[in-house]
Design a protein around this motif. Sequence first.
Motif: not given
Length: 276
Positions: A120-127
Amino acid sequence: MRIVTLIENTSGCPGCACEHGLSFYIETGKHKVLADTGASSAFLDNARILGIDLQQVDTVVISHGHYDHAGGVMDFAKLNPQARIYLQRSAGGAFYHLKEAGDKYVGMDSRILKLPQLCLTEGELTLDEELFLFSGICGRRLWPEGNRKLKRKENGVYFQDTFDHEQCLVVSQENRRALISGCAHNGILNILERFQEVCGGKPDVVISGFHMKKEGEYTRQELEDIRETAILLKETGILFYTGHCTGQRAFDEMKEIMGEKLKSLHSGQELKEENL
């Protein structure tokens, strides 16, 4: 970078199914990615026809919490239980499309929220340096009119869906960036503005529905908004691929203005490498 439309509303490859849904298969130097899963398991059959092994997928990104983008998640999870599935935390809401005949549930299968591979993500996420997710699209410039019939239900009461559960995928490869959205419920111009804020500059190619499809006739204002959107998109110099929720009438209006900067999506279609 390789991008294949696994499923879309219209047929494009002999033997491939089409449905009201959207799904893309993406290959980069490090990843095999699935962006959305259509409305059913049909994208799995299309992948087999196209010779794509979805058991090799390592990353799944679901653009928002609607059934026509997350409908195949459970079937995919059976085929490939190792791939991580990225979904905005707010995407598990009770989403409805209000129609004259009554409300229609358009949210996703609640079982998805219990999958062990779910992230589950919120906002931005750099993989990593190739894959980046962003949300937080707040602008309302030329917001698609059809959104007004899409609601979130809480304690038996309908509220306007703000589409805070919508997230976009940015794929970077060899100094080129592809922006992939689902329906652009927040408005494609507002998504591009958010891209500028979090990524800087412009993407080289955008692949997204525009959520302009409508049952019945368009009003004069709606057609003016579609044309104005097309003018502004053409000015960016970006190449756009669109389909699914854009609608044929809206596509035709925009194509007249945008010319070769606007191309259509179809089931089984591999996007041309020179444009990516």
